[in-house]
Write a protein that holds these residues in place. Structure first.
Motif, mmCIF file in Angstrom:
data_model
loop_
_atom_site.group_PDB
_atom_site.id
_atom_site.type_symbol
_atom_site.label_atom_id
_atom_site.label_comp_id
_atom_site.label_asym_id
_atom_site.label_seq_id
_atom_site.Cartn_x
_atom_site.Cartn_y
_atom_site.Cartn_z
ATOM 1 N N ASP A 23 41.369 27.293 106.016
ATOM 2 C CA ASP A 23 41.964 26.102 106.620
ATOM 3 C C ASP A 23 41.823 26.099 108.144
ATOM 4 N N ASP A 87 45.971 25.191 113.401
ATOM 5 C CA ASP A 87 46.612 25.798 112.215
ATOM 6 C C ASP A 87 47.576 26.916 112.644
ATOM 7 N N HIS A 108 50.107 22.374 111.040
ATOM 8 C CA HIS A 108 50.899 21.804 109.931
ATOM 9 C C HIS A 108 51.996 22.762 109.462
ATOM 10 N N HIS A 109 52.318 23.746 110.290
ATOM 11 C CA HIS A 109 53.432 24.642 109.964
ATOM 12 C C HIS A 109 54.713 24.146 110.646
ATOM 13 N N CYS A 128 45.993 21.996 107.469
ATOM 14 C CA CYS A 128 45.724 21.536 108.826
ATOM 15 C C CYS A 128 44.444 20.701 108.825
ATOM 16 N N ASP A 160 44.423 26.027 100.879
ATOM 17 C CA ASP A 160 45.790 26.005 101.397
ATOM 18 C C ASP A 160 46.792 25.394 100.409
HETATM 19 MN MN MN Z 1 46.843 26.071 107.031
#
Ligand code: MN
Length: 503
Positions: A23, A87, A108-109, A128, A160
């Motif tokens: 990712d 990411d 995207h965390h 991500c 992911d």
């Molecule tokens: Mn990721």
């Protein structure tokens, strides 16, 4: 933040997280392609203790010509221009800190730090890659003209989301269907996903399960490994007769990645995943399969001395203790302690399935609050609330309680939600805005209910469906039709006041 906001900078360094996965590599590569097309001096790098070893990632790098370079953590002189961490978030434990004057974050965390202007974080996305893809589209970049890029992004999302099984965000689904990619290469990557070492990790993890016989769940902690192994083990666990639900997790990329499975109708895996990550991460998915991520930083802030195994076991137990069940078919509601309300004549968006396509066509309806996949039938109706919640509406119910105003949807109907609802027709491959088929309907004022505000979680299997429950959380309302005390259902608290008035 949009990509065009980053265009004033030059040179640009894109940094993947340490121990890169597919990712972060694909997201970084997509940014690389974008800034190349803007004639920037771009580098794609990663750092940390380990170089990329895994076969699938080496193949990915080689076959797609991804120019990612390793740099030593020690050799980091201050970066000129702009550094973008992708990411991952600058300053987090899973990304070596390169010194830089200007930093942007695309991730995207769950957000770990507030502040920073050049930040785009969307933690509800499966990958991500999806975030970067949507940012490329925002700028009109021709993603689909580049099959290598499409293949990379597709593989990023695939890995992911546990081979798409835990994928739930509508934007992820859109990307998955839209990208052009090389199937043969994907098969090759997929078949080089695990190493012998990881095979062993999977085997050891399975014999070290933790079982709770009150609630029939299992918890397994695996050693660091490819996250797809978590899905593999949890799918396997569900086949065990004594296990109804499970969570399998490991420590990876400065947090805990986990997979959740459920094979009982009383527990939807997506809710369990969200419950496990509440306040310290993000989780979601489907009724049977779901997953999530917990940020190590947030975990340690909330639970400084709690061992992760204890956390997951406690939290699973708490989940089972958190709700009561109501089977409406077998329950005549006790309305003492409830108040009487009238459903206001608020227009609601309704859709007749045969307006979308002919009987038998496969359709996906997508909103921020979920998606509904169905085959068109005669006399089939749906309602879509302003917050994106889709309900199936039985045709006799539709005729009894709703009437078509003949008007289209007001422009601001979905103004409060992020993803504008779409409808995908699988026979012609087209995607439409929901408003193309929406009827604005008005409730007839013959609908009174009894309701009470909930102070704890309730799961109601409504009269019309004893396979799927409606969940009510504190603040939502438990409601009963006045003329049928078996018709028990949940009304969301955030729109209750708009839809009902006290009699
Ligand atoms: Mn990721």
């Amino acid at each position: 933040m949009r990509l065009s906001d980053l265009e004033p900078y030059n040179p640009i360094t894109i940094q993947c997280h340490d121990n890169p996965d597919a990712d972060t590599i694909s997201s970084g590569y997509a940014l690389y392609c974008y800034f190349k097309s803007k004639h920037k001096k771009v580098r794609l790098v990663y750092s940390g203790q380990n170089k990329i070893k895994k076969m699938n990632l080496r193949l990915m790098k080689e076959k797609l010509n991804i120019p990612i370079k390793y740099i030593r953590p020690s050799q980091s002189e201050a970066m000129e221009g702009l550094l973008i961490t992708v990411d991952c978030q600058y300053g987090s434990g899973n990304v070596s800190c390169l010194r830089a004057g200007n930093v942007a974050v695309i991730d995207h965390h769950p957000r770990e730090k507030s502040g920073g202007e050049l930040v785009r974080i969307q933690p509800n996305l499966g990958s991500c890659a999806t975030l970067v893809w949507s940012m490329l589209l925002e700028e009109g970049y021709p993603v689909n003209e580049d099959v290598n890029l499409g293949t990379a992004l597709y593989y990023g999302l695939y890995t992911d989301t546990n081979q798409f099984s835990e994928l739930f965000n509508p934007l992820d689904m859109d990307m998955r269907e839209t990208l052009s990619f090389n199937k043969r290469l994907l098969t090759q990557f997929r078949n080089a996903n695990l190493s012998l070492k990881e095979l062993e990790i999977a085997g050891i993890a399975m014999i070290r399960y933790n079982y709770n016989d009150d609630y029939r769940f299992a918890v397994i902690k695996a050693q660091p490994c490819d996250p797809n192994i978590l899905g593999l083990i949890s799918d396997f666990l569900l086949q065990v007769e004594e296990i109804d639900t499970c969570v399998v997790y490991n420590e990876i990329n400065d947090g805990y990645k986990f997979s959740v499975r459920s094979c009982i109708k009383e527990v939807n895996a997506n809710e369990m995943a969200a419950f496990l990550a509440e306040g310290i991460g993000s989780g979601g998915g489907h009724d049977e399969k779901a997953g999530g991520f917990i940020s190590m930083k947030l975990y340690e802030e909330h639970f400084p001395v709690l061992h992760s195994e204890a956390y997951f076991n406690n939290r699973m137990t708490e989940y089972f203790q958190s709700y009561t069940l109501i089977f409406a078919n077998q329950t005549k509601a006790d309305v003492s302690g409830m108040q009487r309300y009238r459903r206001l004549r608020q227009p609601i968006c309704c859709i007749k399935a045969t307006d979308i396509a002919g009987v038998g066509t496969q359709i996906s309806m997508r909103t921020d609050s979920g998606s509904m996949d169905f085959q068109v039938e005669e006399d089939m109706f749906f309602s879509v609330e302003r917050n994106g919640i889709i309900h199936f509406v039985r045709s006799d119910f539709f005729r009894k309680y709703l009437s078509d105003t003949g008007q289209g949807l007001p422009k601001d109907y979905f103004a409060g939600i992020q993803y504008t609802p779409t409808i995908k027709n699988w026979s012609d491959g087209n995607t439409y805005g929901i408003e193309a088929f929406a009827k604005l309907c008005m409730p007839k004022d013959t609908f009174n209910i009894y309701a009470r505000r909930l102070t704890s979680c309730v799961k109601v299997f409504p009269k019309w469906d004893d396979e799927r429950y409606m969940r009510g959380m504190p603040g939502d309302y438990l409601a009963v039709s006045e003329d049928d005390l078996h018709n028990i259902f949940i009304e969301p608290g955030n729109i209750f006041g708009d839809n009902y008035e006290l009699i």
